[in-house]
Design an enzyme around this catalytic site. Structure first.
Site, PDB file in Angstrom:
ATOM      1  N   LYS A  88      -2.453   7.060   1.107  1.00 30.44           N
ATOM      2  CA  LYS A  88      -2.185   7.399   2.511  1.00 30.44           C
ATOM      3  C   LYS A  88      -1.081   8.449   2.506  1.00 30.44           C
ATOM      4  O   LYS A  88       0.101   8.150   2.707  1.00 30.44           O
ATOM      5  CB  LYS A  88      -1.794   6.126   3.283  1.00 30.44           C
ATOM      6  CG  LYS A  88      -2.145   6.210   4.758  1.00 30.44           C
ATOM      7  CD  LYS A  88      -2.176   4.856   5.399  1.00 30.44           C
ATOM      8  CE  LYS A  88      -2.137   4.956   6.899  1.00 30.44           C
ATOM      9  NZ  LYS A  88      -3.172   5.762   7.520  1.00 30.44           N
ATOM     10  N   GLU A 142     -15.961   6.885   5.781  1.00 34.74           N
ATOM     11  CA  GLU A 142     -15.171   6.217   6.827  1.00 34.74           C
ATOM     12  C   GLU A 142     -15.006   7.188   7.977  1.00 34.74           C
ATOM     13  O   GLU A 142     -15.525   8.303   7.920  1.00 34.74           O
ATOM     14  CB  GLU A 142     -13.806   5.805   6.254  1.00 34.74           C
ATOM     15  CG  GLU A 142     -13.004   6.992   5.712  1.00 34.74           C
ATOM     16  CD  GLU A 142     -11.670   6.601   5.082  1.00 34.74           C
ATOM     17  OE1 GLU A 142     -11.136   5.531   5.409  1.00 34.74           O
ATOM     18  OE2 GLU A 142     -11.172   7.396   4.256  1.00 34.74           O
ATOM     19  N   ARG A 196       0.839  -1.206   0.000  1.00 36.85           N
ATOM     20  CA  ARG A 196       0.000   0.000   0.000  1.00 36.85           C
ATOM     21  C   ARG A 196       0.872   1.254   0.000  1.00 36.85           C
ATOM     22  O   ARG A 196       0.564   2.247  -0.670  1.00 36.85           O
ATOM     23  CB  ARG A 196      -0.954  -0.007   1.202  1.00 36.85           C
ATOM     24  CG  ARG A 196      -1.993   1.102   1.145  1.00 36.85           C
ATOM     25  CD  ARG A 196      -3.079   0.945   2.200  1.00 36.85           C
ATOM     26  NE  ARG A 196      -2.581   1.139   3.544  1.00 36.85           N
ATOM     27  CZ  ARG A 196      -3.314   1.019   4.649  1.00 36.85           C
ATOM     28  NH1 ARG A 196      -4.592   0.682   4.562  1.00 36.85           N
ATOM     29  NH2 ARG A 196      -2.791   1.204   5.840  1.00 36.85           N
TER      30      ARG A 196
END
Ligand code: PXG
Length: 287
Positions: A151, A184, A52
């Site tokens: 991220k 989220e 990721r």
């Protein structure tokens, strides 16, 4: 012994672990990161976290100066040097130092930083009694502006929502996407249970594809709990039988109230409690 921090292949005492004020990671939030956990000396899903991280970097056109295998090794080695077995690991890759100005081509030296430290979970009683959350007025970043799948070091979107939570006396806030759908929380993914089935927003709701989320979906599948990754609105949260959040730091934590509405019985539900137990077993058993 002071904790050692990895920067660019070298280990520094925590007090001496420093990078340039010209680093674009600081100047512009230009960089990527990962938050990872180790349990009993084993790093949970390290390969997934490393993947990721490299995907986030690829997406922002940042070339990480070391290979994935070396990154994974550096994480494990840094933890070992610090004699940590249960740890929180923060991997940061910045764009690097350069001249002032946004252009990433003005930077030369991306910094790879690995911090391994003690963990700080939510207070234990919240796992017993559940969290109260509010919906933030701050909407989650539009995927066409800054995709939540990245991220990135630019977490102001989430921080603004976190400030709203704190001001409302809560520890987490629900964030909606640009369509007003449930996305989220500021640092956690959200699930609800309805009539024995698990529901969670899909990745294209504009969320981070949480590694804890993936693990919980696998556990639910193995336990025979039906799963629906589908668009959700706040009504789905207010009227759910159960609700919980997942994240590397939070693990699986029940939510018992949202915007003043008690969810289900207002206490952690049986499927939440069961998945929490299964998650604990998984992080301790998985190799
Ligand atoms: N959504 C967002 C926006 C996150 O930042 C998650 C979901 C859960 O993903 P994982 O892969 O962890 O299951 C995150 C990750 C913190 C902190 O200090 C929070 C996260 C990561 C690192 C630090 O609160 N959340």
């Amino acid at each position: 012994m002071s904790l050692k921090v990895y920067i660019g292949g070298k280990l520094y005492d925590k007090a001496d672990a420093k990078i340039s004020v010209y680093d674009h990671g600081l100047l512009y939030g230009d960089g990527v990161f990962e938050g990872i956990r180790a349990y009993s000396g084993r790093v949970f899903r390290l390969a997934q976290h490393v993947d990721r991280l490299y995907e986030s970097a690829q997406s922002i056109h940042l070339k990480i100066p070391i290979a994935r295998e070396e990154m994974a090794r550096a994480v494990v080695d840094t933890m070992a040097v610090n004699k940590l077995t249960d740890a929180y690991i923060r991997v940061v890759v910045t764009r690097g130092g350069g001249s002032l100005g946004l252009d990433p081509r003005k930077t030369t030296d991306p910094q790879v930083i690995i911090i391994t430290d003690a963990i700080s979970l939510y207070p234990a009683e919240l796992y017993e009694h559940g969290l109260k959350i509010i919906t933030a007025g701050t909407m989650r970043n539009h995927p066409s502006a800054l995709n939540p799948r990245i991220k990135s070091l630019n977490y102001l979107n989430n921080i603004m929502a976190k400030v709203e939570a704190t001001n409302a006396g809560c520890l987490e806030a629900l964030m909606l996407n640009h369509k007003g759908e449930v996305a989220e929380c500021t640092g956690d993914n959200i699930f609800v249970v309805r009539k024995g089935a698990l529901h969670t927003p899909p990745i294209d709701a504009g969320i981070l594809e949480g590694i804890t989320r993936d693990a919980v979906l696998e556990l639910a599948r193995a336990a025979g709990v039906p799963i629906f990754e589908r668009t959700m609105d706040r009504h789905d949260v207010y009227t759910a039988d159960e609700c919980f959040l997942t994240g590397t730091a939070a693990e699986v934590i029940p939510v018992v109230e949202c915007d003043g509405r008690a969810i289900g019985t207002g206490t952690p539900g049986p499927i939440t409690t069961d998945l929490r137990r299964r998650f604990h077993a998984l992080v301790r058993e998985e190799r």
